[in-house]
Design a protein around this motif. Structure first.
Motif, PDB file in Angstrom:
ATOM      1  N   LEU A  38       0.709  -1.136   0.117  1.00 34.28           N
ATOM      2  CA  LEU A  38       0.072   0.046  -0.027  1.00 34.28           C
ATOM      3  C   LEU A  38       0.825   1.363   0.043  1.00 34.28           C
ATOM      4  CD1 LEU A  38      -2.848  -0.918   2.329  1.00 34.28           C
ATOM      5  CD2 LEU A  38      -3.098  -0.791   0.220  1.00 34.28           C
ATOM      6  N   GLU A  39       2.178   0.965   0.423  1.00 36.14           N
ATOM      7  CA  GLU A  39       2.921   2.353   0.584  1.00 36.14           C
ATOM      8  C   GLU A  39       3.717   2.765  -0.861  1.00 36.14           C
ATOM      9  OE1 GLU A  39       5.513  -0.973   1.490  1.00 36.14           O
ATOM     10  OE2 GLU A  39       3.504  -0.317   2.063  1.00 36.14           O
ATOM     11  N   LEU A  40       3.401   1.972  -2.094  1.00 37.46           N
ATOM     12  CA  LEU A  40       3.897   2.063  -3.164  1.00 37.46           C
ATOM     13  C   LEU A  40       2.911   2.537  -4.193  1.00 37.46           C
ATOM     14  CD1 LEU A  40       6.484  -0.979  -3.383  1.00 37.46           C
ATOM     15  CD2 LEU A  40       6.906   1.561  -2.718  1.00 37.46           C
ATOM     16  N   SER A  45      -2.485   1.956 -12.604  1.00 38.68           N
ATOM     17  CA  SER A  45      -2.343   0.576 -12.535  1.00 38.68           C
ATOM     18  C   SER A  45      -2.415  -0.064 -10.961  1.00 38.68           C
ATOM     19  CB  SER A  45      -1.244   0.041 -13.297  1.00 38.68           C
ATOM     20  OG  SER A  45       0.124   0.424 -12.837  1.00 38.68           O
ATOM     21  N   THR A  46      -2.085   1.053 -10.196  1.00 38.77           N
ATOM     22  CA  THR A  46      -1.841   0.502  -8.625  1.00 38.77           C
ATOM     23  C   THR A  46      -3.413   0.082  -8.347  1.00 38.77           C
ATOM     24  OG1 THR A  46      -0.323   2.200  -8.455  1.00 38.77           O
ATOM     25  CG2 THR A  46      -1.262   1.350  -6.424  1.00 38.77           C
ATOM     26  N   THR A  54      -7.194  -5.259   0.092  1.00 38.99           N
ATOM     27  CA  THR A  54      -5.923  -5.126   0.948  1.00 38.99           C
ATOM     28  C   THR A  54      -6.485  -3.788   1.905  1.00 38.99           C
ATOM     29  OG1 THR A  54      -4.289  -6.163  -0.609  1.00 38.99           O
ATOM     30  CG2 THR A  54      -3.613  -4.844   1.413  1.00 38.99           C
ATOM     31  N   LEU A  55      -6.977  -2.906   1.211  1.00 34.88           N
ATOM     32  CA  LEU A  55      -7.013  -1.500   1.834  1.00 34.88           C
ATOM     33  C   LEU A  55      -8.220  -1.506   2.632  1.00 34.88           C
ATOM     34  CD1 LEU A  55      -6.217   1.310   2.395  1.00 34.88           C
ATOM     35  CD2 LEU A  55      -7.499   1.837   0.455  1.00 34.88           C
ATOM     36  N   LEU A 105       4.686   6.553  -1.809  1.00 39.06           N
ATOM     37  CA  LEU A 105       3.945   7.548  -1.660  1.00 39.06           C
ATOM     38  C   LEU A 105       4.313   8.745  -1.000  1.00 39.06           C
ATOM     39  CD1 LEU A 105       0.665   5.526  -0.916  1.00 39.06           C
ATOM     40  CD2 LEU A 105       0.942   7.126  -2.976  1.00 39.06           C
ATOM     41  N   PRO A 106       3.881   9.937  -1.341  1.00 35.60           N
ATOM     42  CA  PRO A 106       4.405  10.875  -0.411  1.00 35.60           C
ATOM     43  C   PRO A 106       3.479  10.831   1.074  1.00 35.60           C
ATOM     44  CG  PRO A 106       3.557  11.861  -2.500  1.00 35.60           C
ATOM     45  CD  PRO A 106       3.384  10.299  -2.409  1.00 35.60           C
TER      46      PRO A 106
END
Length: 166
Positions: A38-40, A45-46, A54-55, A105-106
């Motif tokens: 989740l951090e990428l 396409s994410t 997953t979220l 991700l920021p």
């Protein structure tokens, strides 16, 4: 303070710790089985169905597990499982940028992801409490006497007083 009070608090702390770590394991394993980080961010396409599961679904299930282990109060402890896993994952990727095959991700966007996951874990915690308690909310005063009717009926059948009969 008596020694029994201290033992009770210590047992509560151990059970809470076990519940939070069990929820964290469920959240971690669920994310790895679905192969989602989740951090990428990989662009549009994410946002795949496994990313959505997953979220939303994985933290929900982790929250249910936490509440089933801990019992009442599990909805509060359910917040910590996804928070621990997501923070550790973000820190791991930020310290080792070579392992990221997408863009990290920021922090602002990542916090939004964390808040969503934590809230779904909390909803799962509420559902878990409902499963434990078989109802939600407080016991009304009008229904308080019903908590001890089982013991009164057993006492009446045995012919003795179970400590509370009239």
């Amino acid at each position: 303070m008596t020694i029994n009070y201290i033992k009770g608090k210590l047992i509560d702390a151990v059970v809470a710790t076990v519940a939070v770590f069990a929820g964290a394991i469920v959240f971690y394993v669920g994310g790895r089985l679905l192969d989602v980080r989740l951090e990428l961010f990989y662009g549009v396409s994410t946002f795949t169905p496994s990313w959505v599961i997953t979220l939303f679904l994985v933290p929900f299930i982790a929250g249910i597990i936490v509440s089933l282990i801990y019992g009442l109060g599990g909805k509060i402890l359910a917040h910590f499982s996804p928070l621990m896993v997501l923070a550790a994952d973000y820190y791991q990727v930020s310290q080792n940028p070579g392992m990221a095959d997408g863009a990290l991700l920021p922090i602002g966007y990542w916090l939004f992801i964390v808040i969503v996951a934590v809230e779904f874990a909390s909803i799962g915690g509420v559902i878990g409490e409902i499963l434990v308690k078989k109802t939600y909310g407080r016991t009304g005063r009008a229904n308080l006497h019903k908590l001890h009717t089982k013991y009164r009926k057993e006492a009446e059948l045995s012919g003795g007083d179970a400590g509370g009969g009239r």
